[in-house]
Design an enzyme around this catalytic site. Sequence first.
Site, short mmCIF file in Angstrom:
data_model
loop_
_atom_site.label_atom_id
_atom_site.label_comp_id
_atom_site.label_asym_id
_atom_site.label_seq_id
_atom_site.Cartn_x
_atom_site.Cartn_y
_atom_site.Cartn_z
N HIS A 148 12.78 -2.62 1.57
CA HIS A 148 12.15 -1.35 1.97
C HIS A 148 13.00 -0.21 1.46
O HIS A 148 14.23 -0.26 1.57
CB HIS A 148 12.01 -1.26 3.49
CG HIS A 148 11.13 -2.33 4.05
ND1 HIS A 148 9.76 -2.26 3.99
CD2 HIS A 148 11.43 -3.51 4.64
CE1 HIS A 148 9.25 -3.36 4.53
NE2 HIS A 148 10.24 -4.14 4.92
N LEU A 149 12.36 0.81 0.94
CA LEU A 149 13.09 1.97 0.43
C LEU A 149 13.80 2.72 1.55
O LEU A 149 14.94 3.14 1.40
CB LEU A 149 12.13 2.92 -0.31
CG LEU A 149 11.50 2.34 -1.58
CD1 LEU A 149 10.32 3.19 -2.01
CD2 LEU A 149 12.53 2.23 -2.67
N SER A 150 13.11 2.90 2.67
CA SER A 150 13.67 3.63 3.80
C SER A 150 14.26 2.66 4.81
O SER A 150 13.97 1.46 4.78
CB SER A 150 12.60 4.50 4.47
OG SER A 150 11.63 3.67 5.09
N ASN B 33 8.08 -5.64 -1.15
CA ASN B 33 8.03 -4.50 -0.24
C ASN B 33 6.58 -4.44 0.23
O ASN B 33 5.73 -3.88 -0.45
CB ASN B 33 8.43 -3.20 -0.95
CG ASN B 33 8.38 -2.01 -0.02
OD1 ASN B 33 7.79 -2.07 1.05
ND2 ASN B 33 8.98 -0.91 -0.45
N ARG C 9 4.71 11.25 -2.26
CA ARG C 9 4.49 10.99 -0.84
C ARG C 9 5.81 11.04 -0.09
O ARG C 9 6.72 10.26 -0.35
CB ARG C 9 3.86 9.61 -0.65
CG ARG C 9 3.70 9.23 0.80
CD ARG C 9 3.16 7.81 0.94
NE ARG C 9 3.18 7.44 2.35
CZ ARG C 9 3.62 6.29 2.81
NH1 ARG C 9 4.07 5.37 1.98
NH2 ARG C 9 3.62 6.03 4.09
N ASP D 74 2.04 -15.83 5.99
CA ASP D 74 1.62 -17.21 5.77
C ASP D 74 1.54 -17.53 4.28
O ASP D 74 1.90 -18.64 3.86
CB ASP D 74 0.28 -17.48 6.44
CG ASP D 74 0.38 -17.53 7.96
OD1 ASP D 74 1.51 -17.53 8.50
OD2 ASP D 74 -0.68 -17.56 8.61
N TYR E 151 11.14 8.83 1.03
CA TYR E 151 11.07 7.80 -0.01
C TYR E 151 11.71 8.19 -1.34
O TYR E 151 11.76 7.38 -2.26
CB TYR E 151 9.61 7.40 -0.26
CG TYR E 151 8.94 6.85 0.97
CD1 TYR E 151 9.29 5.59 1.46
CD2 TYR E 151 7.97 7.57 1.66
CE1 TYR E 151 8.69 5.08 2.60
CE2 TYR E 151 7.36 7.06 2.79
CZ TYR E 151 7.73 5.82 3.26
OH TYR E 151 7.13 5.31 4.39
N HIS F 136 4.32 -4.83 9.05
CA HIS F 136 4.20 -4.76 10.51
C HIS F 136 2.86 -5.28 11.03
O HIS F 136 2.65 -5.31 12.24
CB HIS F 136 4.38 -3.30 10.97
CG HIS F 136 5.36 -2.55 10.13
ND1 HIS F 136 6.71 -2.83 10.12
CD2 HIS F 136 5.18 -1.55 9.24
CE1 HIS F 136 7.32 -2.02 9.27
NE2 HIS F 136 6.41 -1.24 8.72
N ARG G 154 13.27 4.63 11.99
CA ARG G 154 11.96 5.26 12.01
C ARG G 154 11.21 4.91 13.28
O ARG G 154 11.78 4.45 14.25
CB ARG G 154 11.20 4.86 10.74
CG ARG G 154 11.98 5.32 9.49
CD ARG G 154 11.26 5.11 8.22
NE ARG G 154 10.02 5.89 8.22
CZ ARG G 154 9.05 5.69 7.36
NH1 ARG G 154 9.15 4.75 6.43
NH2 ARG G 154 7.96 6.42 7.40
N ARG H 239 7.64 0.33 13.30
CA ARG H 239 8.16 -0.13 12.01
C ARG H 239 9.32 -1.11 12.17
O ARG H 239 9.79 -1.68 11.20
CB ARG H 239 8.60 1.05 11.16
CG ARG H 239 7.46 1.96 10.75
CD ARG H 239 7.92 3.00 9.77
NE ARG H 239 6.96 4.06 9.63
CZ ARG H 239 5.91 4.03 8.81
NH1 ARG H 239 5.69 2.98 8.05
NH2 ARG H 239 5.07 5.05 8.74
N PRO I 61 0.80 -1.22 0.00
CA PRO I 61 0.00 0.00 0.00
C PRO I 61 0.83 1.27 0.00
O PRO I 61 1.91 1.34 0.58
CB PRO I 61 -0.81 -0.10 1.29
CG PRO I 61 -0.01 -0.99 2.18
CD PRO I 61 0.65 -1.97 1.25
N ASN I 62 0.29 2.24 -0.69
CA ASN I 62 0.80 3.61 -0.78
C ASN I 62 2.04 3.76 -1.65
O ASN I 62 2.47 4.88 -1.91
CB ASN I 62 1.06 4.21 0.61
CG ASN I 62 -0.19 4.23 1.45
OD1 ASN I 62 -1.24 4.66 0.98
ND2 ASN I 62 -0.11 3.76 2.67
N GLU J 58 12.84 -9.46 1.26
CA GLU J 58 12.06 -8.31 1.73
C GLU J 58 12.87 -7.04 1.46
O GLU J 58 14.06 -6.97 1.79
CB GLU J 58 11.81 -8.46 3.23
CG GLU J 58 11.05 -7.33 3.86
CD GLU J 58 10.89 -7.50 5.37
OE1 GLU J 58 10.36 -6.57 5.99
OE2 GLU J 58 11.31 -8.55 5.92
N ALA K 56 3.24 -0.99 4.74
CA ALA K 56 2.74 -1.04 6.12
C ALA K 56 2.31 -2.44 6.54
O ALA K 56 2.30 -2.75 7.74
CB ALA K 56 1.58 -0.07 6.29
#
Length: 149
Positions: A101-103, A75, A19, A88, A24, A81, A108, A112, A11-12, A99, A78
């Site tokens: 993540h950009l940040s 990625n 954003r 699963d 990001y 978490h 943070r 997170r 999401p997002n 996995e 949200a």
Amino acid sequence: MKPLVLVLNGPNLNLLGTREPAQYGHETLADLAQGCADAAHAQGLEIEFRQTNHEGELIDWIHGARNRCAGIVINPGAWTHTSVAIRDALVASELPVIEVHLSNVHKREPFRHLSFVSSIAVGVICGLGSHGYRMALAHFADLFREHAA
């Protein structure tokens, strides 16, 4: 036949470039997709690049990867978490998962720092922006070459 890697975004991430660019970056999702396609081609991989804001859709894509793909770069945004269901589904896929993540999620907010995906992933890359995706694809290319040898 080139190995197929599913590159999934949660999401997002459709809002990349607009954003929180300080967090990001300024690359858009289209820029990220093109960078992944270029990296995959250079590494001898095929990719499917997808993004959704709907958890069930992401789970369906993961289910569909089983017996069709060689690995998953994800990625989860949200959902990293919060979603045991995505964890699963990744386990059920029986595919290697990286996995991304950009940040740097560890610099943070404390919430997170928890990931439901990390413990089942072959690797986790965070804080390197879009380069993390290219690193994940390069690792898969190496892994698949070793497996084929």
